[in-house]
Structures are given as structure tokens and as C-alpha cells.
Design a protein around this motif. Sequence first.
Motif, mmCIF file in Angstrom:
data_model
loop_
_atom_site.group_PDB
_atom_site.id
_atom_site.type_symbol
_atom_site.label_atom_id
_atom_site.label_comp_id
_atom_site.label_asym_id
_atom_site.label_seq_id
_atom_site.Cartn_x
_atom_site.Cartn_y
_atom_site.Cartn_z
ATOM 1 N N THR A 23 0.833 -1.205 0.000
ATOM 2 C CA THR A 23 0.000 0.000 0.000
ATOM 3 C C THR A 23 0.867 1.254 0.000
ATOM 4 O OG1 THR A 23 -0.199 -0.365 2.371
ATOM 5 C CG2 THR A 23 -2.123 -0.918 1.035
ATOM 6 N N TYR A 24 0.303 2.355 -0.512
ATOM 7 C CA TYR A 24 1.134 3.543 -0.767
ATOM 8 C C TYR A 24 0.321 4.840 -0.714
ATOM 9 C CZ TYR A 24 -0.876 2.248 -5.248
ATOM 10 O OH TYR A 24 -1.760 1.888 -6.226
ATOM 11 N N GLU A 25 -0.577 4.916 0.260
ATOM 12 C CA GLU A 25 -1.429 6.117 0.353
ATOM 13 C C GLU A 25 -0.611 7.398 0.403
ATOM 14 O OE1 GLU A 25 -5.131 6.657 0.444
ATOM 15 O OE2 GLU A 25 -3.984 8.435 -0.113
ATOM 16 N N ALA A 26 0.538 7.362 1.077
ATOM 17 C CA ALA A 26 1.338 8.588 1.235
ATOM 18 C C ALA A 26 2.049 9.005 -0.046
ATOM 19 C CB ALA A 26 2.376 8.380 2.337
ATOM 20 N N ALA A 27 2.047 8.121 -1.054
ATOM 21 C CA ALA A 27 2.807 8.431 -2.275
ATOM 22 C C ALA A 27 2.165 9.540 -3.090
ATOM 23 C CB ALA A 27 2.960 7.171 -3.126
ATOM 24 N N VAL A 28 0.866 9.716 -2.957
ATOM 25 C CA VAL A 28 0.190 10.780 -3.710
ATOM 26 C C VAL A 28 -0.544 11.695 -2.748
ATOM 27 C CG1 VAL A 28 -1.489 11.329 -5.513
ATOM 28 C CG2 VAL A 28 -0.123 9.234 -5.684
ATOM 29 N N ALA A 29 -0.225 12.979 -2.835
ATOM 30 C CA ALA A 29 -0.899 14.008 -2.052
ATOM 31 C C ALA A 29 -0.775 13.762 -0.546
ATOM 32 C CB ALA A 29 -2.360 14.135 -2.481
ATOM 33 N N GLY A 30 0.387 13.281 -0.122
ATOM 34 C CA GLY A 30 0.733 13.165 1.298
ATOM 35 C C GLY A 30 -0.396 12.664 2.177
ATOM 36 N N ALA A 31 -0.815 13.497 3.114
ATOM 37 C CA ALA A 31 -1.794 13.084 4.120
ATOM 38 C C ALA A 31 -3.194 12.882 3.551
ATOM 39 C CB ALA A 31 -1.861 14.144 5.224
ATOM 40 N N GLY B 234 -5.597 17.627 -10.404
ATOM 41 C CA GLY B 234 -4.972 17.656 -9.083
ATOM 42 C C GLY B 234 -3.841 18.646 -8.945
ATOM 43 N N ILE B 235 -3.789 19.260 -7.787
ATOM 44 C CA ILE B 235 -2.575 19.971 -7.372
ATOM 45 C C ILE B 235 -1.898 18.973 -6.449
ATOM 46 C CG2 ILE B 235 -1.660 21.902 -6.025
ATOM 47 C CD1 ILE B 235 -4.140 23.505 -6.936
ATOM 48 N N VAL B 236 -0.867 18.299 -6.957
ATOM 49 C CA VAL B 236 -0.306 17.169 -6.217
ATOM 50 C C VAL B 236 1.145 17.378 -5.814
ATOM 51 C CG1 VAL B 236 -1.909 15.442 -7.143
ATOM 52 C CG2 VAL B 236 0.188 15.961 -8.398
ATOM 53 N N ASN B 237 1.650 18.581 -6.042
ATOM 54 C CA ASN B 237 3.016 18.856 -5.588
ATOM 55 C C ASN B 237 3.007 20.104 -4.708
ATOM 56 O OD1 ASN B 237 5.808 20.419 -6.159
ATOM 57 N ND2 ASN B 237 6.133 18.222 -6.086
ATOM 58 N N ASN C 154 -0.260 23.175 0.369
ATOM 59 C CA ASN C 154 -1.401 22.254 0.334
ATOM 60 C C ASN C 154 -1.584 21.631 -1.041
ATOM 61 O OD1 ASN C 154 -2.453 22.291 3.000
ATOM 62 N ND2 ASN C 154 -3.052 24.414 2.646
ATOM 63 N N ASN C 155 -2.258 20.517 -1.047
ATOM 64 C CA ASN C 155 -2.638 19.823 -2.280
ATOM 65 C C ASN C 155 -4.155 19.723 -2.340
ATOM 66 O OD1 ASN C 155 -0.141 17.149 -2.815
ATOM 67 N ND2 ASN C 155 0.101 19.336 -2.643
ATOM 68 N N TYR D 136 -8.827 17.610 -0.112
ATOM 69 C CA TYR D 136 -7.963 18.767 0.134
ATOM 70 C C TYR D 136 -7.177 18.595 1.434
ATOM 71 C CZ TYR D 136 -6.806 23.469 1.695
ATOM 72 O OH TYR D 136 -6.140 24.559 2.160
ATOM 73 N N GLY D 137 -5.956 19.073 1.472
ATOM 74 C CA GLY D 137 -5.203 19.047 2.728
ATOM 75 C C GLY D 137 -3.705 19.113 2.493
ATOM 76 N N ALA D 138 -2.961 18.631 3.486
ATOM 77 C CA ALA D 138 -1.498 18.720 3.437
ATOM 78 C C ALA D 138 -0.938 17.662 2.494
ATOM 79 C CB ALA D 138 -0.914 18.532 4.833
ATOM 80 N N GLY D 139 -0.267 18.128 1.447
ATOM 81 C CA GLY D 139 0.288 17.196 0.462
ATOM 82 C C GLY D 139 1.734 16.853 0.737
ATOM 83 N N ALA D 140 2.335 17.526 1.700
ATOM 84 C CA ALA D 140 3.736 17.278 2.029
ATOM 85 C C ALA D 140 3.941 17.605 3.498
ATOM 86 C CB ALA D 140 4.644 18.127 1.140
ATOM 87 N N GLY D 141 5.144 17.290 3.989
ATOM 88 C CA GLY D 141 5.452 17.532 5.405
ATOM 89 C C GLY D 141 5.564 16.201 6.122
#
Length: 448
Positions: A128-136, A157-160, A287-288, A303-308
Motif C-alpha cells: 500500500t502507498y497512500e502517502a505516495a500521492v498528495a501526502g496526508a 490535481g494539485i499534487v506537488n 497544500n494539495n 484537500y489538505g497537506a500534500g507534504a510535510g
Amino acid sequence: MNQNRPIRVALLGAGSVGSQVARILLENAEELAARVGAPLLLTGIAVRNVDAKRDVDLPKELFTDDAERLILGSDIVIELMGGIDPAKHLISLALSTGADVVTANKALVAAHGPELFDQARRVGAQLTYEAAVAGAIPIIRPLRDSLAGDRVERILGIVNGTTNFILDRMHTRGDSLEEALRIATELGYAEADPTADIGGYDAQQKAAILASIAFHTEVPVELVHREGITEITIEQIERAKAAGFVVKLLAICERVTGSDGVEGISARVYPALVDEQHPLASVHGGNNAVFVQAQAAGDLMFYGAGAGGVETASAVLGDLVSSARRRVNGGPGLGESTHADLPVLEVGEITTRYQIILEVHDRPGVLAEIAKVFSDFGVSVSTLEQRSAGAQDGAPAGPSAESAEGGATLVIGTHAATERALSALAEALAAHEASRRVTGVLRVEGAL
Ligand SMILES: NC(=O)c1ccc[n+]([C@@H]2O[C@H](COP(=O)([O-])OP(=O)(O)OC[C@H]3O[C@@H](n4cnc5c(N)ncnc54)[C@H](O)[C@@H]3O)[C@@H](O)[C@H]2O)c1
Ligand SMILES: N[C@@H](CCO)C(=O)O
Ligand code: NA
């Protein structure tokens, strides 16, 4: 009280994300055990240098530089090292022992997902890899599970987070790209090599993953058209603003019909103009957001935190709990479905709209000459604004120094046409003797 044997969890990597995963695993051990139905035992953390100083205080005895040894005997392996090697080999090793794997590694999933999923399926393990796209942001699971009974038509998507942060700073504060990137790096958003962010490679990997799941088709990352934000100028941002748009780096995945009538999909990444009223326009900072259009569900926005580090740890821990519950309760691993096997169409086949900013010689007949170029390419003009040298439009600099000697700026919006026709048109305009300079060509996406 919990009667089940502990689930043995090995962690590979203790950087921004890994150290937060370890901290939460240790701090919330009791609560997580209650949710899983068995304790989650962190058996070790593999790193390059066991003595390196870390932001998070973790028990020293957990660290090892022998990842392979740590993996053997684990129930679940969490890979948070990043990169292809040795991550791929280690994940494959973990799967070969029957362990479930959780990863945040989009580069690896985008490039080698299919073979790793196959390996997982063969041994009945879960990858599984939920964190791989759009972080949280939960987006992999919603696409794979919640929308499994619907038909996804389009994803915007705004994914970066890094590039969104940069474009937002350029838009709201007039920062240069370099200055904004420096801050994004300090905030821990950027990849180890930020070319991956500003060159659009990170978003390209994420688009490949999203399109694969949404359209039940293997989408090789190299078939995702990619343009980064390195050419975006403050002038373009200001022009966009004056015209009621914001510039966003978008990952677009959609069902399309090619010129030969064949149904396929398109996956592409480029900076585009988004109407300031569109929900994606209000995604600020790191945000993503992922805007999904599905046949029955209609429009959905995630919507939410895409990194961190800590935010991304949330998605990793969600996958960990899912795998651990499966270990306790049994059942097959989640698998990827690729039955649709749709062709991925070239970017030239897709239909879009352009906004072209052109500096022309300010003399009689120029507009007619430019209009003829449009009609020669079969592209129809939707909006046209002409500004003479020195006009006040809220945009800085605007016409070049040359145009102060009698030039004018045309801001031309097109109706929808194929990308092939539009890019040929933009080239012809640049080469036309009436034009002095093309100062900006951007697609317009996300019609309201
Ligand atoms: N940071 C984020 O915001 C974010 C968000 C989503 C996904 N991700 C992904 O999560 C993963 C980890 O990212 P990060 O930001 O925590 O990275 P990082 O560079 O901060 O940490 C990497 C860790 O892996 C270890 N490591 C690297 N190579 C190793 C090797 N060969 N052997 C042993 N240990 C090794 C390093 O020692 C370090 O502890 C990456 O795949 C990244 O793309 C990160
Ligand atoms: N560098 C990535 C991290 C999250 O994948 C970003 O800026 O979005
Ligand atoms: Na996610």
C-alpha cells in the motif's frame, strides 16, 4: 486485553517522514494496539548512518544500518527511504518473505509498481502507498475502494506541495521562483533534488499513479506528458492575476476520445491558468487538492497537506493499521485492477484552451494578420484584449522596452481546440513578422 501476538514492524528510513512514523508508533502504541487487535512492535529502523543527529528523539537501540537483516522476520515493512535503489530491492525482499509493505515512494511505485504488485499478489501480501500521492490526503484508497463502483471521468490535481507553495508566493507576494523554492525546501516540502518538484517529475509520477487506479489501466510514467514551472515568470503570474486567473501546476487525468474515435485516457502535467473562482484556485501554500469528477458521484474535492513529515506520517500509519488488521483478521491483500487496459493518448490528441500573450507591432492591419493565423490553424478566438505600450492593467513591466517604441500587447484566449493545433498556432504566431515576442502561452483548465 489483547490476546494476539505482536505484529513485527520494520521501518526503513528515519528522515522527515520516517522519524515521525516511528515517534507516533511509539507514543500511540496502546491506542494503535486497540485499533488493530494486536500490539505493533517496532523491531528496528534502518538508516544510512546510525549516529546521525535527528530532529526526533528516538531510542538509539532501534537503529541499524543492516536493512536486509531487519526485514527478515518482519510482518510489515515500512519503506521511507525514497529513491529506486536500494528501496526496490528491499521491498521485493520483504514481499518475498510474505511481509506486507507500506511505502510513500511515488518514484518507485510509478516506475516499478506493476512488477511489485504482481509479486505481492503472488505471495498474498499487501503493498500500500497512500502517502505516495498528495501526502496526508486520502486519495489512493478513495479511488481504489470508495469509487470502485463508479466511473471516474476526470481528475484535476494539485499534487506537488513545493510548486504550489512557489506559485502561491509568486502570486500573493511577488517572490521570485528561487526565493520561494528556498523557503519550500526549509519547510521540508521539496524532494532531496528539487528538480523533481519544479521540473514536474514528482507530479508526473503521481499523475501516473492516479490515472492507473482511476482508469483500471497500467499507465507508464513516461507516457505522462510533463512540463514543470521553471519557465513561469512573475510577468505571466501578474498577467494571469489581472485576467482573473491563478497559475497552478496541474496533474490532469481524463478519459478522452482520440481523433480516430478510439477511447483512451490522457495523463499530463503542466502549469495552467485556473479561473480564480474554481475551487483549485484557493489551494494555497504547500497544500494539495485533488478534484475528481465521477459519473455517479459528480464532483468531489479532496484537500489538505500534500507534504510535510508529520502529515505524511498519518497516511503511512493508516496503511500500517490496514495491513496489521489484515494480519490479525486474515483476508486477501488489496490489489490493483488493470482490466480496462485503455490506450494512453498522446498530448497532441487532447482538447484544451490556450491563453497567448503576444507583443505585436502597433500598426494598421496587425489584428487582421494575427486573426488570419488563427483561422489558418482552425482555432477560434474567444477573448481578445489589446493593450498599447504603457497601458495600466495592473501587470508590471508588461510591454517590453521595445514596445514602448510603438508596440502593443495582445492577450488572446482561444476556444477549445486540439493541443496539436494550438501548439502549432503558438509557434506560427511567434514566427509571424507582425509579432515581436510571445511572452506567455498557458493552457486554461478547469472550466466552471
Ligand atoms: N517529505 C515529504 O513531505 C513527503 C511526502 C510524501 C511522500 N514522501 C516520500 O517519503 C519518502 C521519504 O521521504 P523523506 O522526506 O522522509 O526523506 P528523507 O530524505 O528525509 O529521509 C530518508 C531516510 O532514508 C534513509 N536512507 C536513505 N537511503 C538509505 C539507504 N540506502 N540505506 C538506509 N537508509 C537510507 C536516510 O538515512 C533517511 O533516514 C520518499 O519516498 C518521499 O518521496 C515524502
Ligand atoms: N516534494 C513533494 C513531497 C510530497 O510528495 C511535494 O512537494 O509535494
Ligand atoms: Na495520500
